[in-house]
Design an enzyme around this catalytic site. Sequence first.
Site, PDB file in Angstrom:
ATOM      1  N   LYS A  76      -0.839  14.880 -59.097  1.00 37.82           N
ATOM      2  CA  LYS A  76      -2.685  14.626 -59.053  1.00 37.82           C
ATOM      3  C   LYS A  76      -3.198  12.857 -59.688  1.00 37.82           C
ATOM      4  O   LYS A  76      -2.753  12.770 -60.400  1.00 37.82           O
ATOM      5  CB  LYS A  76      -3.685  15.455 -59.282  1.00 37.82           C
ATOM      6  CG  LYS A  76      -5.199  14.831 -58.966  1.00 37.82           C
ATOM      7  CD  LYS A  76      -6.192  16.128 -59.263  1.00 37.82           C
ATOM      8  CE  LYS A  76      -7.062  16.429 -59.516  1.00 37.82           C
ATOM      9  NZ  LYS A  76      -8.228  17.441 -59.754  1.00 37.82           N
ATOM     10  N   SER A 151     -11.768  19.785 -57.193  1.00 34.44           N
ATOM     11  CA  SER A 151     -10.925  18.410 -56.636  1.00 34.44           C
ATOM     12  C   SER A 151      -9.582  17.857 -56.094  1.00 34.44           C
ATOM     13  O   SER A 151      -9.024  16.523 -55.991  1.00 34.44           O
ATOM     14  CB  SER A 151     -11.218  17.478 -58.094  1.00 34.44           C
ATOM     15  OG  SER A 151     -10.784  17.811 -59.317  1.00 34.44           O
ATOM     16  N   SER A 175     -10.712  23.406 -59.803  1.00 31.97           N
ATOM     17  CA  SER A 175     -10.518  22.109 -59.031  1.00 31.97           C
ATOM     18  C   SER A 175      -8.323  22.824 -58.586  1.00 31.97           C
ATOM     19  O   SER A 175      -8.169  21.324 -58.005  1.00 31.97           O
ATOM     20  CB  SER A 175     -10.390  21.157 -59.633  1.00 31.97           C
ATOM     21  OG  SER A 175     -11.211  20.225 -59.902  1.00 31.97           O
TER      22      SER A 175
END
Lengths: 483, 94
Positions: A76, A151, A175
Amino acid sequence: MHQPTITQARHHLLEKKYSAVELLDAVYKRIDTVDGKVQAYIHLTRDIARQQAEAADKKLAAGEDAPLLGVPIALKDLICMKDTRTTCASHILENFVSPYDATVVQRLKEAGAVLIGKTNMDEFAMGSSNENSWFHVTKNPWDLNRVPGGSSGGSGAAVAANECMAALGSDTGGSIRQPAAFCGITGLKPTYGRVSRFGLVAFASSFDQIGPMTKTAEDAAVLMNVIGGHDPMDSTSANVPLPDFTAALSNDVKGIKIGIPREYFGKGLNADVEKEVQAAIQTLESMGLQTVEVSLPHTEYAVATYYILACAEASANLSRYDGVKYGYRSQHADNLMDMYTNTREEGFGEEVKRRILLGTFVLSSGYYDAYYLKGQKARTLIKQDFEEAFKQCDLMVSPIAPAPAFQLGEKLDDPLQMYLSDIFTISANLAGIPAMSIPCGQSQDNLPIGLQLMGNHFDEATLLNVAHQYQHTTEHHLQHPTI
Amino acid sequence: MSSVSFDIEKIALLARLKLTEEEQIRLARQFEGILEHIDQLNQLDTENVEPTSHVLPLQNVFREDEVKQIFEDGKYLPLAPRQDKDHYEVPQII
Protein backbone atom coordinates in the site's frame (compact mmCIF):
# COMPACT_ATOMS: atom_id res chain seq x y z
CA MET A 1 1.35 -18.87 -13.52
CA HIS A 2 0.06 -15.70 -11.84
CA GLN A 3 -2.67 -17.60 -9.99
CA PRO A 4 -0.75 -19.33 -7.15
CA THR A 5 -0.80 -18.49 -3.46
CA ILE A 6 2.46 -17.62 -1.71
CA THR A 7 2.69 -21.17 -0.40
CA GLN A 8 2.15 -22.71 -3.84
CA ALA A 9 4.56 -20.30 -5.55
CA ARG A 10 7.21 -21.17 -2.97
CA HIS A 11 6.86 -24.87 -3.80
CA HIS A 12 6.99 -24.16 -7.54
CA LEU A 13 10.10 -21.99 -7.17
CA LEU A 14 11.89 -24.58 -5.04
CA GLU A 15 10.91 -27.34 -7.52
CA LYS A 16 12.25 -25.12 -10.33
CA LYS A 17 8.91 -25.27 -12.11
CA TYR A 18 9.62 -21.64 -12.97
CA SER A 19 12.14 -19.01 -11.91
CA ALA A 20 11.52 -15.91 -9.80
CA VAL A 21 12.10 -13.75 -12.90
CA GLU A 22 9.57 -15.80 -14.90
CA LEU A 23 7.05 -15.49 -12.07
CA LEU A 24 7.64 -11.73 -11.89
CA ASP A 25 7.25 -11.38 -15.66
CA ALA A 26 3.96 -13.30 -15.49
CA VAL A 27 2.65 -11.03 -12.74
CA TYR A 28 3.64 -7.86 -14.63
CA LYS A 29 2.02 -9.29 -17.77
CA ARG A 30 -1.15 -9.81 -15.77
CA ILE A 31 -0.93 -6.22 -14.46
CA ASP A 32 -0.39 -4.92 -18.00
CA THR A 33 -3.48 -6.86 -19.14
CA VAL A 34 -6.00 -6.02 -16.40
CA ASP A 35 -4.82 -2.97 -14.46
CA GLY A 36 -6.13 -0.59 -17.11
CA LYS A 37 -9.57 -1.67 -15.91
CA VAL A 38 -8.94 -2.30 -12.20
CA GLN A 39 -6.43 0.51 -11.58
CA ALA A 40 -5.15 -1.08 -8.39
CA TYR A 41 -1.66 0.42 -8.58
CA ILE A 42 -0.36 3.97 -8.27
CA HIS A 43 3.08 3.08 -9.54
CA LEU A 44 5.14 -0.02 -10.27
CA THR A 45 8.71 -0.62 -9.16
CA ARG A 46 9.80 -2.72 -12.14
CA ASP A 47 13.56 -2.13 -11.93
CA ILE A 48 13.83 -2.85 -8.22
CA ALA A 49 11.59 -5.90 -8.53
CA ARG A 50 13.64 -7.26 -11.43
CA GLN A 51 16.87 -6.93 -9.39
CA GLN A 52 15.23 -8.64 -6.42
CA ALA A 53 13.90 -11.48 -8.62
CA GLU A 54 17.33 -11.99 -10.21
CA ALA A 55 18.92 -12.05 -6.76
CA ALA A 56 16.30 -14.56 -5.63
CA ASP A 57 17.06 -16.81 -8.60
CA LYS A 58 20.77 -16.74 -7.74
CA LYS A 59 20.00 -17.76 -4.16
CA LEU A 60 17.60 -20.48 -5.31
CA ALA A 61 20.27 -21.81 -7.69
CA ALA A 62 22.74 -21.86 -4.81
CA GLY A 63 20.30 -23.89 -2.73
CA GLU A 64 19.56 -21.06 -0.32
CA ASP A 65 16.09 -20.40 1.02
CA ALA A 66 14.12 -17.69 2.81
CA PRO A 67 10.44 -17.48 3.78
CA LEU A 68 9.40 -15.33 0.78
CA LEU A 69 12.26 -15.96 -1.63
CA GLY A 70 11.13 -14.86 -5.11
CA VAL A 71 7.51 -14.09 -4.13
CA PRO A 72 5.99 -10.95 -5.75
CA ILE A 73 4.31 -8.73 -3.15
CA ALA A 74 2.67 -5.30 -3.41
CA LEU A 75 2.70 -2.51 -0.81
CA LYS A 76 0.00 0.00 0.00
CA ASP A 77 1.43 3.37 -0.97
CA LEU A 78 1.79 4.68 2.55
CA ILE A 79 4.54 2.22 3.45
CA CYS A 80 8.00 3.62 2.75
CA MET A 81 10.35 1.77 0.43
CA LYS A 82 13.74 3.37 0.03
CA ASP A 83 14.35 5.35 -3.16
CA THR A 84 10.79 4.94 -4.42
CA ARG A 85 7.82 7.25 -4.19
CA THR A 86 5.46 7.06 -1.21
CA THR A 87 2.49 9.20 -2.19
CA CYS A 88 -0.28 8.27 0.28
CA ALA A 89 -2.46 8.89 -2.80
CA SER A 90 -2.13 12.59 -2.03
CA HIS A 91 -1.15 15.57 -4.16
CA ILE A 92 0.88 16.85 -1.20
CA LEU A 93 3.21 13.80 -1.36
CA GLU A 94 2.87 13.12 -5.08
CA ASN A 95 6.62 13.35 -5.70
CA PHE A 96 7.93 12.32 -2.29
CA VAL A 97 10.74 9.74 -2.50
CA SER A 98 11.36 7.74 0.70
CA PRO A 99 14.92 8.04 1.98
CA TYR A 100 14.62 4.84 4.05
CA ASP A 101 12.79 1.51 4.29
CA ALA A 102 9.90 0.91 6.66
CA THR A 103 10.70 -1.90 9.09
CA VAL A 104 8.17 -4.17 7.36
CA VAL A 105 9.85 -3.49 4.00
CA GLN A 106 13.25 -4.23 5.45
CA ARG A 107 11.88 -7.51 6.82
CA LEU A 108 10.22 -8.41 3.50
CA LYS A 109 13.50 -7.74 1.69
CA GLU A 110 15.43 -9.89 4.16
CA ALA A 111 12.85 -12.65 3.61
CA GLY A 112 13.57 -12.55 -0.13
CA ALA A 113 10.31 -10.93 -1.32
CA VAL A 114 10.08 -9.23 -4.72
CA LEU A 115 8.40 -5.85 -4.20
CA ILE A 116 6.50 -5.08 -7.38
CA GLY A 117 4.67 -1.82 -6.78
CA LYS A 118 2.64 0.54 -4.64
CA THR A 119 -1.11 0.18 -4.50
CA ASN A 120 -3.84 2.79 -4.57
CA MET A 121 -5.70 3.90 -1.45
CA ASP A 122 -7.90 6.62 -0.06
CA GLU A 123 -5.76 9.70 0.51
CA PHE A 124 -3.82 9.27 3.79
CA ALA A 125 -5.94 6.12 4.39
CA MET A 126 -9.03 8.24 5.02
CA GLY A 127 -11.98 6.59 3.37
CA SER A 128 -13.92 3.39 2.84
CA SER A 129 -14.14 3.27 -0.94
CA ASN A 130 -10.83 4.29 -2.59
CA GLU A 131 -12.68 7.21 -4.15
CA ASN A 132 -10.56 9.69 -2.17
CA SER A 133 -7.34 8.97 -4.08
CA TRP A 134 -5.69 11.95 -5.75
CA PHE A 135 -4.69 9.72 -8.68
CA HIS A 136 -7.61 7.55 -9.77
CA VAL A 137 -10.40 5.36 -8.43
CA THR A 138 -9.66 1.65 -8.09
CA LYS A 139 -12.52 -0.59 -9.28
CA ASN A 140 -13.79 -3.77 -7.66
CA PRO A 141 -12.57 -6.71 -9.81
CA TRP A 142 -15.91 -8.50 -9.21
CA ASP A 143 -17.92 -5.61 -10.64
CA LEU A 144 -16.08 -2.69 -12.19
CA ASN A 145 -18.97 -0.36 -11.32
CA ARG A 146 -18.47 -0.95 -7.63
CA VAL A 147 -15.91 0.20 -5.06
CA PRO A 148 -13.15 -2.16 -3.90
CA GLY A 149 -13.56 -0.80 -0.37
CA GLY A 150 -11.02 1.24 1.49
CA SER A 151 -8.75 2.49 2.43
CA SER A 152 -6.51 -0.44 1.30
CA GLY A 153 -8.71 -0.92 -1.78
CA GLY A 154 -5.78 -1.04 -4.21
CA SER A 155 -4.16 -3.87 -2.25
CA GLY A 156 -7.49 -5.73 -2.02
CA ALA A 157 -8.21 -5.37 -5.73
CA ALA A 158 -4.63 -6.31 -6.71
CA VAL A 159 -4.81 -9.57 -4.75
CA ALA A 160 -8.33 -10.40 -6.01
CA ALA A 161 -7.39 -9.68 -9.63
CA ASN A 162 -4.22 -11.78 -9.34
CA GLU A 163 -2.01 -8.75 -9.88
CA CYS A 164 0.27 -9.91 -7.03
CA MET A 165 0.62 -12.97 -4.77
CA ALA A 166 -0.19 -10.89 -1.71
CA ALA A 167 -0.08 -7.31 -0.48
CA LEU A 168 0.37 -5.32 2.68
CA GLY A 169 -2.35 -2.94 3.76
CA SER A 170 -2.93 -0.83 6.84
CA ASP A 171 -5.98 -0.77 9.09
CA THR A 172 -7.00 2.21 11.24
CA GLY A 173 -10.77 1.60 11.34
CA GLY A 174 -11.26 -1.38 9.04
CA SER A 175 -9.04 -0.44 6.11
CA ILE A 176 -7.65 -3.97 5.63
CA ARG A 177 -10.76 -5.98 6.53
CA GLN A 178 -13.46 -4.09 4.63
CA PRO A 179 -11.64 -4.09 1.24
CA ALA A 180 -10.69 -7.75 1.87
CA ALA A 181 -14.41 -8.53 2.32
CA PHE A 182 -15.48 -6.44 -0.69
CA CYS A 183 -12.82 -8.08 -2.91
CA GLY A 184 -13.28 -11.65 -1.63
CA ILE A 185 -9.83 -12.14 -0.12
CA THR A 186 -8.31 -12.74 3.31
CA GLY A 187 -7.11 -9.80 5.42
CA LEU A 188 -5.70 -9.55 8.94
CA LYS A 189 -5.41 -6.50 11.18
CA PRO A 190 -2.95 -7.59 13.86
CA THR A 191 -3.08 -6.56 17.51
CA TYR A 192 -2.05 -2.93 17.99
CA GLY A 193 1.72 -3.06 18.57
CA ARG A 194 2.27 -6.45 16.90
CA VAL A 195 3.72 -5.01 13.68
CA SER A 196 6.12 -2.07 13.63
CA ARG A 197 4.72 1.21 12.34
CA PHE A 198 8.19 2.61 11.60
CA GLY A 199 8.03 3.86 8.01
CA LEU A 200 4.22 3.73 7.88
CA VAL A 201 2.92 7.23 7.18
CA ALA A 202 0.86 8.09 10.25
CA PHE A 203 -2.90 8.70 10.11
CA ALA A 204 -4.06 7.97 13.69
CA SER A 205 -1.13 6.67 15.66
CA SER A 206 -3.01 4.87 18.44
CA PHE A 207 -5.03 2.87 15.87
CA ASP A 208 -2.84 2.27 12.77
CA GLN A 209 -1.60 -1.27 12.11
CA ILE A 210 0.02 -2.84 9.05
CA GLY A 211 -1.25 -6.29 8.08
CA PRO A 212 -1.35 -8.91 5.32
CA MET A 213 -3.93 -9.10 2.50
CA THR A 214 -3.72 -12.51 0.91
CA LYS A 215 -5.53 -15.28 -0.95
CA THR A 216 -5.55 -17.61 2.07
CA ALA A 217 -5.18 -17.59 5.85
CA GLU A 218 -2.10 -19.77 5.41
CA ASP A 219 -0.44 -17.01 3.36
CA ALA A 220 -1.41 -14.44 6.00
CA ALA A 221 0.38 -16.57 8.60
CA VAL A 222 3.49 -16.77 6.38
CA LEU A 223 3.54 -12.96 6.08
CA MET A 224 2.88 -12.41 9.79
CA ASN A 225 5.90 -14.55 10.63
CA VAL A 226 7.99 -12.16 8.54
CA ILE A 227 6.56 -8.72 9.40
CA GLY A 228 5.54 -9.25 13.05
CA GLY A 229 7.61 -8.73 16.17
CA HIS A 230 9.19 -6.05 18.29
CA ASP A 231 11.05 -3.17 16.67
CA PRO A 232 13.16 -0.71 18.68
CA MET A 233 12.42 1.94 16.02
CA ASP A 234 8.73 2.01 17.04
CA SER A 235 8.28 2.77 20.73
CA THR A 236 4.68 1.51 20.59
CA SER A 237 5.68 -1.84 19.14
CA ALA A 238 5.05 -4.53 21.74
CA ASN A 239 7.99 -6.43 23.15
CA VAL A 240 6.19 -9.78 23.35
CA PRO A 241 7.21 -13.14 21.84
CA LEU A 242 6.16 -13.81 18.25
CA PRO A 243 4.71 -17.30 17.86
CA ASP A 244 5.19 -19.33 14.69
CA PHE A 245 1.84 -18.58 13.07
CA THR A 246 2.19 -21.26 10.38
CA ALA A 247 2.80 -23.96 13.00
CA ALA A 248 -0.47 -23.03 14.73
CA LEU A 249 -2.55 -23.41 11.54
CA SER A 250 -3.07 -27.13 11.92
CA ASN A 251 -4.08 -27.04 15.61
CA ASP A 252 -7.31 -28.80 16.49
CA VAL A 253 -10.16 -26.27 16.58
CA LYS A 254 -12.66 -28.51 18.36
CA GLY A 255 -13.94 -26.92 21.53
CA ILE A 256 -12.84 -23.38 20.65
CA LYS A 257 -15.57 -21.06 21.87
CA ILE A 258 -16.87 -18.43 19.47
CA GLY A 259 -18.90 -15.52 20.74
CA ILE A 260 -21.69 -14.09 18.61
CA PRO A 261 -22.07 -10.40 19.58
CA ARG A 262 -25.79 -9.72 19.31
CA GLU A 263 -25.32 -6.01 18.55
CA TYR A 264 -23.70 -6.95 15.22
CA PHE A 265 -26.81 -8.69 13.91
CA GLY A 266 -29.46 -5.99 14.14
CA LYS A 267 -31.48 -3.85 11.81
CA GLY A 268 -29.81 -2.52 8.72
CA LEU A 269 -27.95 -5.74 7.99
CA ASN A 270 -28.25 -6.78 4.35
CA ALA A 271 -30.21 -10.05 3.98
CA ASP A 272 -27.54 -11.79 1.88
CA VAL A 273 -24.83 -10.82 4.38
CA GLU A 274 -26.92 -12.10 7.30
CA LYS A 275 -27.65 -15.39 5.49
CA GLU A 276 -24.02 -16.11 4.55
CA VAL A 277 -22.61 -15.11 7.94
CA GLN A 278 -25.16 -17.34 9.72
CA ALA A 279 -24.26 -20.17 7.34
CA ALA A 280 -20.59 -19.65 8.19
CA ILE A 281 -21.41 -19.87 11.91
CA GLN A 282 -23.18 -23.20 11.25
CA THR A 283 -20.12 -24.42 9.36
CA LEU A 284 -17.90 -23.46 12.29
CA GLU A 285 -20.27 -25.38 14.61
CA SER A 286 -20.10 -28.40 12.32
CA MET A 287 -16.30 -28.19 12.59
CA GLY A 288 -16.64 -28.67 16.35
CA LEU A 289 -16.46 -25.08 17.58
CA GLN A 290 -18.92 -24.04 20.26
CA THR A 291 -21.00 -20.90 19.98
CA VAL A 292 -22.20 -18.60 22.71
CA GLU A 293 -24.12 -15.33 22.46
CA VAL A 294 -22.21 -12.37 23.88
CA SER A 295 -22.90 -8.66 24.16
CA LEU A 296 -20.83 -5.61 23.23
CA PRO A 297 -23.30 -3.04 24.59
CA HIS A 298 -21.43 0.12 23.55
CA THR A 299 -21.21 -0.83 19.85
CA GLU A 300 -23.59 1.96 18.81
CA TYR A 301 -21.12 4.53 20.15
CA ALA A 302 -18.09 3.17 18.27
CA VAL A 303 -18.38 5.29 15.12
CA ALA A 304 -18.76 8.55 17.06
CA THR A 305 -15.88 7.64 19.38
CA TYR A 306 -13.64 6.65 16.51
CA TYR A 307 -14.23 9.78 14.45
CA ILE A 308 -13.45 12.04 17.42
CA LEU A 309 -10.22 10.25 18.35
CA ALA A 310 -8.92 9.29 14.89
CA CYS A 311 -9.56 12.79 13.52
CA ALA A 312 -7.89 14.39 16.55
CA GLU A 313 -4.79 12.26 16.04
CA ALA A 314 -4.88 12.90 12.29
CA SER A 315 -5.06 16.68 12.75
CA ALA A 316 -1.87 16.51 14.83
CA ASN A 317 -0.08 14.02 12.55
CA LEU A 318 -0.88 15.89 9.36
CA SER A 319 0.33 19.23 10.72
CA ARG A 320 3.78 18.18 9.46
CA TYR A 321 2.70 18.82 5.86
CA ASP A 322 3.57 22.48 5.75
CA GLY A 323 5.54 22.80 2.52
CA VAL A 324 8.91 23.22 4.25
CA LYS A 325 10.87 19.97 4.57
CA TYR A 326 9.28 17.74 1.92
CA GLY A 327 6.26 17.37 -0.29
CA TYR A 328 4.31 19.95 -2.23
CA ARG A 329 4.59 23.71 -1.69
CA SER A 330 2.14 26.21 -3.13
CA GLN A 331 3.59 28.63 -5.67
CA HIS A 332 1.19 31.28 -4.38
CA ALA A 333 2.76 32.52 -1.17
CA ASP A 334 4.40 35.82 -0.30
CA ASN A 335 4.52 35.21 3.42
CA LEU A 336 4.88 32.23 5.74
CA MET A 337 1.22 31.98 6.76
CA ASP A 338 0.05 32.01 3.15
CA MET A 339 2.63 29.37 2.34
CA TYR A 340 1.20 27.07 5.02
CA THR A 341 -2.46 27.66 4.27
CA ASN A 342 -2.19 27.64 0.48
CA THR A 343 0.05 24.58 0.48
CA ARG A 344 -2.42 22.65 2.61
CA GLU A 345 -5.49 23.93 0.76
CA GLU A 346 -4.04 22.94 -2.61
CA GLY A 347 -2.29 19.78 -1.40
CA PHE A 348 -5.04 17.99 0.54
CA GLY A 349 -8.25 16.51 -0.81
CA GLU A 350 -11.67 17.23 0.70
CA GLU A 351 -11.98 14.18 2.99
CA VAL A 352 -8.56 14.89 4.50
CA LYS A 353 -9.51 18.51 5.11
CA ARG A 354 -12.82 17.40 6.64
CA ARG A 355 -11.01 15.16 9.14
CA ILE A 356 -8.28 17.69 9.94
CA LEU A 357 -10.97 20.29 10.65
CA LEU A 358 -13.03 17.90 12.80
CA GLY A 359 -9.90 16.85 14.69
CA THR A 360 -8.80 20.44 15.20
CA PHE A 361 -12.28 21.30 16.49
CA VAL A 362 -12.47 18.48 19.08
CA LEU A 363 -9.02 19.44 20.39
CA SER A 364 -9.69 23.17 20.43
CA SER A 365 -9.99 25.24 23.58
CA GLY A 366 -13.48 24.96 25.08
CA TYR A 367 -14.37 21.72 23.29
CA TYR A 368 -11.57 19.38 24.43
CA ASP A 369 -13.43 17.98 27.46
CA ALA A 370 -16.79 17.70 25.73
CA TYR A 371 -15.43 15.85 22.71
CA TYR A 372 -11.87 14.54 22.92
CA LEU A 373 -11.88 13.55 26.59
CA LYS A 374 -15.42 12.19 26.27
CA GLY A 375 -14.24 10.11 23.29
CA GLN A 376 -11.33 8.71 25.28
CA LYS A 377 -13.70 7.70 28.08
CA ALA A 378 -16.10 6.09 25.60
CA ARG A 379 -13.09 4.20 24.23
CA THR A 380 -12.54 2.77 27.71
CA LEU A 381 -16.14 1.52 27.83
CA ILE A 382 -15.81 -0.10 24.39
CA LYS A 383 -12.52 -1.72 25.40
CA GLN A 384 -14.14 -3.04 28.59
CA ASP A 385 -16.99 -4.55 26.52
CA PHE A 386 -14.41 -6.73 24.78
CA GLU A 387 -12.66 -7.66 28.04
CA GLU A 388 -16.00 -8.85 29.43
CA ALA A 389 -16.98 -10.71 26.26
CA PHE A 390 -13.64 -12.52 26.02
CA LYS A 391 -14.28 -13.99 29.50
CA GLN A 392 -16.96 -16.09 27.78
CA CYS A 393 -15.30 -16.96 24.47
CA ASP A 394 -11.97 -17.38 22.65
CA LEU A 395 -12.90 -15.35 19.60
CA MET A 396 -15.93 -13.57 18.13
CA VAL A 397 -17.51 -13.71 14.70
CA SER A 398 -19.60 -11.10 12.92
CA PRO A 399 -20.17 -9.53 9.51
CA ILE A 400 -17.42 -7.17 8.26
CA ALA A 401 -19.76 -4.65 6.66
CA PRO A 402 -23.55 -4.17 6.69
CA ALA A 403 -23.70 -4.85 2.93
CA PRO A 404 -21.47 -6.03 0.05
CA ALA A 405 -19.48 -3.58 -2.09
CA PHE A 406 -21.52 -0.48 -2.94
CA GLN A 407 -21.70 1.38 -6.25
CA LEU A 408 -19.05 3.92 -7.20
CA GLY A 409 -20.26 7.37 -6.17
CA GLU A 410 -23.10 5.98 -4.01
CA LYS A 411 -21.91 7.43 -0.70
CA LEU A 412 -19.47 10.04 -1.94
CA ASP A 413 -21.61 13.07 -1.11
CA ASP A 414 -22.66 11.87 2.33
CA PRO A 415 -19.62 11.50 4.61
CA LEU A 416 -21.68 10.39 7.62
CA GLN A 417 -23.20 7.46 5.68
CA MET A 418 -19.70 6.50 4.55
CA TYR A 419 -18.47 6.62 8.18
CA LEU A 420 -21.42 4.54 9.42
CA SER A 421 -20.57 1.76 6.95
CA ASP A 422 -17.51 1.05 9.16
CA ILE A 423 -19.65 0.18 12.20
CA PHE A 424 -18.52 -3.49 12.50
CA THR A 425 -14.79 -2.95 11.98
CA ILE A 426 -14.06 0.16 14.04
CA SER A 427 -14.41 -1.38 17.52
CA ALA A 428 -11.45 -3.73 17.01
CA ASN A 429 -9.22 -0.69 16.46
CA LEU A 430 -10.66 1.11 19.48
CA ALA A 431 -9.93 -1.97 21.63
CA GLY A 432 -6.61 -2.72 19.89
CA ILE A 433 -7.52 -6.37 19.30
CA PRO A 434 -6.62 -8.45 16.23
CA ALA A 435 -9.37 -9.09 13.68
CA MET A 436 -9.56 -10.63 10.26
CA SER A 437 -11.82 -10.97 7.25
CA ILE A 438 -12.28 -14.20 5.32
CA PRO A 439 -14.63 -14.83 2.38
CA CYS A 440 -17.78 -16.69 3.49
CA GLY A 441 -20.10 -16.55 0.48
CA GLN A 442 -21.59 -14.38 -2.21
CA SER A 443 -24.60 -12.15 -2.57
CA GLN A 444 -27.34 -12.83 -5.11
CA ASP A 445 -25.54 -10.55 -7.55
CA ASN A 446 -22.26 -12.47 -7.10
CA LEU A 447 -20.45 -10.03 -4.82
CA PRO A 448 -18.17 -11.47 -2.14
CA ILE A 449 -19.22 -11.38 1.52
CA GLY A 450 -16.72 -11.32 4.38
CA LEU A 451 -16.83 -12.98 7.78
CA GLN A 452 -15.08 -11.15 10.61
CA LEU A 453 -13.13 -13.05 13.25
CA MET A 454 -12.07 -10.98 16.27
CA GLY A 455 -9.53 -12.30 18.77
CA ASN A 456 -8.08 -11.35 22.10
CA HIS A 457 -4.91 -9.22 22.35
CA PHE A 458 -1.90 -10.93 20.73
CA ASP A 459 -3.95 -14.02 19.81
CA GLU A 460 -3.65 -13.81 16.02
CA ALA A 461 -2.67 -17.49 16.12
CA THR A 462 -6.21 -18.61 17.06
CA LEU A 463 -7.74 -16.38 14.35
CA LEU A 464 -5.40 -17.77 11.69
CA ASN A 465 -5.92 -21.32 12.97
CA VAL A 466 -9.72 -21.12 12.77
CA ALA A 467 -9.61 -19.23 9.44
CA HIS A 468 -7.28 -21.84 7.95
CA GLN A 469 -9.43 -24.74 9.12
CA TYR A 470 -12.55 -22.96 7.78
CA GLN A 471 -10.81 -22.55 4.42
CA HIS A 472 -9.88 -26.23 4.59
CA THR A 473 -13.59 -27.05 4.95
CA THR A 474 -15.06 -24.50 2.48
CA GLU A 475 -14.23 -23.16 -0.97
CA HIS A 476 -15.35 -19.52 -0.73
CA HIS A 477 -11.73 -18.32 -0.78
CA LEU A 478 -11.13 -20.16 -4.06
CA GLN A 479 -13.66 -18.07 -6.01
CA HIS A 480 -12.08 -15.62 -8.42
CA PRO A 481 -13.55 -12.74 -10.40
CA THR A 482 -13.49 -12.89 -14.20
CA ILE A 483 -11.86 -9.82 -15.68
CA MET B 1 -29.16 19.66 14.85
CA SER B 2 -26.13 19.74 17.11
CA SER B 3 -26.22 22.20 19.98
CA VAL B 4 -22.69 23.34 19.22
CA SER B 5 -21.95 26.02 16.66
CA PHE B 6 -19.01 25.20 14.47
CA ASP B 7 -17.00 28.32 13.63
CA ILE B 8 -15.46 26.99 10.45
CA GLU B 9 -13.36 30.05 9.72
CA LYS B 10 -11.71 29.93 13.15
CA ILE B 11 -11.12 26.18 12.99
CA ALA B 12 -9.70 26.44 9.45
CA LEU B 13 -7.23 29.06 10.66
CA LEU B 14 -6.17 26.85 13.59
CA ALA B 15 -5.70 23.96 11.13
CA ARG B 16 -3.77 26.19 8.71
CA LEU B 17 -6.24 25.55 5.92
CA LYS B 18 -7.49 28.25 3.55
CA LEU B 19 -10.94 27.11 2.47
CA THR B 20 -12.83 28.49 -0.50
CA GLU B 21 -16.21 30.01 0.27
CA GLU B 22 -17.93 27.07 -1.40
CA GLU B 23 -15.94 24.61 0.73
CA GLN B 24 -16.81 26.53 3.89
CA ILE B 25 -20.53 26.30 3.19
CA ARG B 26 -20.47 22.61 2.21
CA LEU B 27 -18.21 21.51 5.08
CA ALA B 28 -20.11 23.52 7.69
CA ARG B 29 -23.34 21.79 6.60
CA GLN B 30 -21.71 18.35 6.77
CA PHE B 31 -20.28 19.06 10.22
CA GLU B 32 -23.78 19.73 11.53
CA GLY B 33 -24.77 16.16 10.68
CA ILE B 34 -21.51 14.63 11.92
CA LEU B 35 -21.61 16.53 15.23
CA GLU B 36 -25.26 15.58 15.71
CA HIS B 37 -24.20 11.92 15.44
CA ILE B 38 -21.25 12.48 17.76
CA ASP B 39 -23.51 14.14 20.33
CA GLN B 40 -25.06 10.73 21.07
CA LEU B 41 -22.01 10.17 23.30
CA ASN B 42 -23.72 12.54 25.74
CA GLN B 43 -26.07 9.66 26.57
CA LEU B 44 -23.13 7.84 28.17
CA ASP B 45 -22.42 8.27 31.85
CA THR B 46 -18.64 8.62 31.94
CA GLU B 47 -18.42 10.27 35.36
CA ASN B 48 -16.16 7.59 36.88
CA VAL B 49 -14.54 6.29 33.69
CA GLU B 50 -10.83 6.71 33.08
CA PRO B 51 -9.86 7.91 29.59
CA THR B 52 -7.97 5.54 27.25
CA SER B 53 -5.29 7.22 25.17
CA HIS B 54 -3.52 3.99 24.33
CA VAL B 55 -4.72 0.39 24.38
CA LEU B 56 -1.55 -1.24 25.62
CA PRO B 57 -0.29 -0.69 29.18
CA LEU B 58 2.80 1.16 27.96
CA GLN B 59 5.02 3.05 30.37
CA ASN B 60 7.77 5.35 29.18
CA VAL B 61 9.92 3.43 26.72
CA PHE B 62 13.58 4.19 27.31
CA ARG B 63 16.75 3.06 25.61
CA GLU B 64 20.44 3.80 26.00
CA ASP B 65 21.38 7.12 24.42
CA GLU B 66 23.81 5.76 21.86
CA VAL B 67 24.91 7.65 18.77
CA LYS B 68 24.07 5.64 15.66
CA GLN B 69 24.14 6.41 11.96
CA ILE B 70 20.59 5.39 11.08
CA PHE B 71 19.85 7.72 8.20
CA GLU B 72 22.14 8.51 5.33
CA ASP B 73 23.63 12.00 5.18
CA GLY B 74 22.66 14.16 2.25
CA LYS B 75 19.34 12.40 1.59
CA TYR B 76 17.00 14.69 3.47
CA LEU B 77 17.62 18.31 2.52
CA PRO B 78 17.11 17.64 -1.21
CA LEU B 79 13.55 16.47 -0.42
CA ALA B 80 12.57 20.06 0.43
CA PRO B 81 10.61 22.07 -2.16
CA ARG B 82 13.17 24.86 -1.72
CA GLN B 83 16.56 24.57 -0.12
CA ASP B 84 20.01 26.06 -0.26
CA LYS B 85 23.33 24.38 0.53
CA ASP B 86 22.58 23.51 4.13
CA HIS B 87 19.23 25.01 5.00
CA TYR B 88 15.53 25.07 4.13
CA GLU B 89 14.16 28.15 2.40
CA VAL B 90 10.84 29.74 3.35
CA PRO B 91 9.25 33.13 2.57
CA GLN B 92 10.55 36.05 4.59
CA ILE B 93 9.44 35.85 8.23
CA ILE B 94 10.51 39.27 9.58
